[in-house]
Write a protein that holds these residues in place. Structure first.
Motif, mmCIF file in Angstrom:
data_model
loop_
_atom_site.group_PDB
_atom_site.id
_atom_site.type_symbol
_atom_site.label_atom_id
_atom_site.label_comp_id
_atom_site.label_asym_id
_atom_site.label_seq_id
_atom_site.Cartn_x
_atom_site.Cartn_y
_atom_site.Cartn_z
ATOM 1 N N ILE A 169 0.846 -1.167 -0.134
ATOM 2 C CA ILE A 169 0.130 -0.041 0.043
ATOM 3 C C ILE A 169 0.862 1.054 -0.002
ATOM 4 O O ILE A 169 1.883 1.435 0.830
ATOM 5 C CB ILE A 169 -0.968 0.041 1.198
ATOM 6 N N VAL A 170 0.897 2.029 -1.068
ATOM 7 C CA VAL A 170 1.778 3.316 -1.110
ATOM 8 C C VAL A 170 0.707 4.590 -0.866
ATOM 9 O O VAL A 170 -0.250 4.769 -1.488
ATOM 10 C CB VAL A 170 2.293 3.303 -2.567
ATOM 11 N N TYR A 171 1.548 5.274 -0.110
ATOM 12 C CA TYR A 171 0.732 6.808 0.524
ATOM 13 C C TYR A 171 1.783 7.742 -0.389
ATOM 14 O O TYR A 171 3.084 7.483 -0.183
ATOM 15 C CB TYR A 171 0.773 7.015 1.678
ATOM 16 N N SER A 172 1.246 8.732 -0.947
ATOM 17 C CA SER A 172 2.165 9.536 -1.994
ATOM 18 C C SER A 172 1.590 11.076 -1.850
ATOM 19 O O SER A 172 0.163 11.321 -1.886
ATOM 20 C CB SER A 172 2.260 9.073 -3.386
ATOM 21 N N ARG A 173 2.249 11.895 -1.658
ATOM 22 C CA ARG A 173 1.946 13.316 -1.735
ATOM 23 C C ARG A 173 2.997 14.404 -2.141
ATOM 24 O O ARG A 173 4.413 13.695 -1.938
ATOM 25 C CB ARG A 173 1.357 13.523 -0.372
ATOM 26 N N ALA A 174 2.745 15.527 -2.738
ATOM 27 C CA ALA A 174 3.582 16.543 -3.084
ATOM 28 C C ALA A 174 4.047 17.287 -1.753
ATOM 29 O O ALA A 174 3.257 17.603 -0.951
ATOM 30 C CB ALA A 174 3.396 17.432 -4.018
ATOM 31 N N VAL A 175 5.513 17.453 -1.325
ATOM 32 C CA VAL A 175 5.883 18.527 -0.269
ATOM 33 C C VAL A 175 6.780 19.355 -1.065
ATOM 34 O O VAL A 175 7.383 19.171 -1.991
ATOM 35 C CB VAL A 175 6.462 17.583 0.658
ATOM 36 N N LEU A 185 6.852 12.739 -1.604
ATOM 37 C CA LEU A 185 7.181 11.929 -0.528
ATOM 38 C C LEU A 185 6.297 10.704 -0.762
ATOM 39 O O LEU A 185 5.176 10.870 -0.684
ATOM 40 C CB LEU A 185 6.854 12.700 0.802
ATOM 41 N N GLN A 186 6.848 9.454 -0.658
ATOM 42 C CA GLN A 186 6.101 8.279 -0.802
ATOM 43 C C GLN A 186 6.703 7.515 0.470
ATOM 44 O O GLN A 186 7.592 7.140 1.158
ATOM 45 C CB GLN A 186 6.479 7.403 -1.864
ATOM 46 N N ALA A 187 5.549 6.683 0.980
ATOM 47 C CA ALA A 187 5.751 5.529 2.172
ATOM 48 C C ALA A 187 5.014 4.556 1.559
ATOM 49 O O ALA A 187 3.719 4.538 1.189
ATOM 50 C CB ALA A 187 5.074 6.066 3.541
#
Length: 199
Positions: A169-175, A185-187
């Motif tokens: 499961i990948v969480y992604s957002r721009a920072v 940034l990805q987790a």
């Protein structure tokens, strides 16, 4: 004749002496004038040199202060980055930062390096993390930014990694990164065991 000759000779000698005296007088007069001019010019030059020296000393002090402040800021930034890396390294999740434009990895935590290799920083994320030749469709920068080009809400998806066959499961957002540019940034959390248990 002798008397007149001596008299003329005396007059010539007096005239010659007076001429020499006048020349010497005018020469001394002009020398004094030039000396005064030189002294005035020297005083002006000394004043300018003192002003310039004072200005340079002020500039040097300001530069030293700016350099010291920059060193302190760099030290604080380095300490902050080290704390961030220590926190990220303590998590058993793949966390990494990617440049939005070049897609190159800027930072990866210990878990990511253990999973995909220690030399992944500086390489395109889609090549070293998922084995693709082109960027992943889920990582399209337009999906991470709002209509003003600013970071939007985070995105989440689930998928299987082509390199190791694990499910994530990948969480992604721009920072905004430390140098002012936008990064992704990805987790990624490995959920393979959980999916096997569910199955």
């Amino acid at each position: 004749v002798h008397f007149i000759g001596i008299n003329v000779l005396g007059m010539l000698i007096c005239y010659s002496i007076e001429t020499q005296q006048r020349k010497r007088f005018y020469l001394n007069f002009f020398l004094e004038k030039e000396k005064e001019k030189s002294e005035t010019i020297n005083r002006e030059l000394e004043r300018r040199i003192e002003d310039r020296t004072a200005a340079l000393q002020r500039t040097n002090r300001d530069l030293n202060k700016a350099v010291a402040e920059r060193k302190r800021a760099e030290k604080r930034a380095r300490a902050g980055r080290e704390r961030l890396e220590m926190i990220l390294d303590s998590l058993d999740v793949d966390i990494y930062v990617v440049d939005i434009n070049s897609r190159k990895i800027l930072l990866a935590n210990r878990h990511t390096k253990q999973t995909f290799g220690a030399e992944i920083v500086g390489k395109p994320c889609h090549e070293v993390l998922v084995g693709r030749k082109t960027a992943c469709p889920q990582c399209n920068p337009q999906l991470l930014l709002d209509e003003n080009g600013q970071p939007a809400e985070n995105r989440c998806w689930e998928g299987k990694n082509q390199i190791n066959g694990r499910s994530y499961i990948v969480y992604s957002r721009a920072v905004v990164w430390e140098d002012g540019r936008l990064v992704q940034l990805q987790a990624a959390t490995d959920v393979t065991t959980m999916k096997e248990m569910q199955a």
